[in-house]
Design a protein around this motif. Structure first.
Motif: not given
Length: 382
Positions: A233-242, A334-343, A223-231
């Motif tokens: 390939p060009q944006l996933r790291e940038r959006v999470r940091a922002q 960490l997993s919950l925080t990653t998911a919420y931040v990505a969402l 699920a976490l991988d899909k949430i990140l993938a929805a961003l």
């Protein structure tokens, strides 16, 4: 070769889930589910679900490249989020089954209800876009053609204002819900969440964990991988940091709307859009104005569908929070925080895309749709 997911991939995933009967005891009768033959049988069925989930997610993600039509990227991102919500619901059911249906604090996930709501999205074939999904145009009224230029301009102005506000408000509600969940995570590791990879979550389970818990954790990782993938390939790291930076100073969920107003420059954006309609040239085509009004109505309805699915993902995280937080430190928080931040990041960027915010010229943007500003601008061209 067409890389779009074959309908059989979604069907295989849904069929594997339907083969799971994870509720035990009295709860089974309440939910209309039968009890599986035994833990080994259930573990094997869960293994198939994990495999099918991985196959489906990888296939959908291939449609998020720059060479894919924007309408297909829009649908693909929504399908990834829908599958993530289902993964989370099934994972919580498995965790409940691992505790023999009596784990304190583990709420039973309403997997059948989520499947009913999200199945049409997963089963939508490539090429139909989000408008082809059942319910994507819900609430869109098709008015008759305007009687003249003045009426057409007035109606377009009203639709532009209403669509801008609805998108902003839907984004605010979805982001606020995710922020509420994030604030319930003890000392959420925001900086670490901006960099963690989904597969690292598997480190949370040791050899002493039951087979069902290992499968449940694997589905959370999916699920976490899909949430990140929805961003994308060009944006996933940038959006999470922002997103991590945005929420670091937010201690109250009610402040999320103010964050959006600042990030979107909402007042300026609204003034520009309405101003363009008010100064429309005399020779502008009435048919074009009417068509723009219809496009705006559909745009608002499609974003509302996006936020409906986002709410299902947030609900899935809420179901899983008690047992996920019980995983070996630091992986639960960490997993919950990653998911919420990505969402939160997805919500802000997707809303900006639908509004056509001023970051549109940024090469790192999420650019799935022709947003409100562009629709109005094109309608004003003579």
């Amino acid at each position: 070769m067409d890389s779009a997911p074959r309908p059989t991939q979604a069907a295989a995933y849904l069929e594997a889930i339907s083969a799971l009967n994870v509720t035990t005891g009295a709860g089974a009768a309440e939910r209309g589910l039968s009890v599986p033959a035994g833990p080994e049988d259930l573990s094997e069925r869960a293994r198939v679900v994990v495999e099918r989930s991985d196959e489906l997610g990888r296939s959908i993600a291939t449609r998020l490249g720059d060479d894919t039509e924007p309408s297909e990227r829009e649908l693909a991102s929504l399908q990834l989020l829908a599958a993530a919500a289902i993964d989370l619901a099934v994972a919580s059911d498995l965790a409940t089954a691992a505790a023999d249906g009596a784990a304190a604090g583990v709420e039973r996930a309403a997997t059948p209800g989520i499947l009913t709501e999200l199945r049409p999205i997963l089963e939508a074939p490539a090429g139909v876009g989000l408008e082809g999904v059942t319910g994507a145009g819900m609430g869109v009224e098709r008015r008759p053609r305007s009687s003249g230029p003045e009426e057409a301009r007035r109606l377009l102005r009203e639709d532009a204002e209403a669509t801008l506000q609805c998108i902003r408000d839907d984004a605010s509600a979805a982001g606020r819900a995710a922020l509420v969940g994030l604030l319930q995570v003890p000392s959420p590791p925001l900086k670490e969440a901006a960099n963690v990879a989904a597969h690292e979550l598997l480190k949370a389970v040791g050899d002493s964990s039951s087979a069902l818990i290992r499968k449940a954790v694997a589905l959370v990782a999916q699920a976490l991988d899909k949430i990140l993938a929805a961003l994308g390939p060009q944006l996933r790291e940038r959006v999470r940091a922002q997103a991590a930076d945005w929420v670091e100073g937010l201690k109250q969920a009610d402040a999320f709307g103010s964050l959006l107003d600042r990030v979107y420059e909402f007042g300026r954006l609204k003034e520009e859009v309405v101003g363009r309609v008010d100064v429309a040239p005399a020779g502008v085509d009435v048919v074009r104005l009417d068509e723009a009004a219809k496009q705006l109505e559909a745009l608002g309805a499609r974003f509302h569908q996006q936020t409906n699915v986002l709410s299902q993902v947030v609900k899935g995280l809420a179901w899983g929070r008690p047992w996920i937080l019980g995983l070996a430190p630091p992986w639960g928080p960490l997993s919950l925080t990653t998911a919420y931040v990505a969402l939160i990041g997805y919500t802000v960027y997707a809303g900006g895309d639908y509004l056509d915010w001023y970051r549109t010229g940024d090469s790192g943007r999420m650019d799935f749709v022709v947003g409100v500003r562009s629709v109005v601008q094109r309608a004003m061209e003579v």
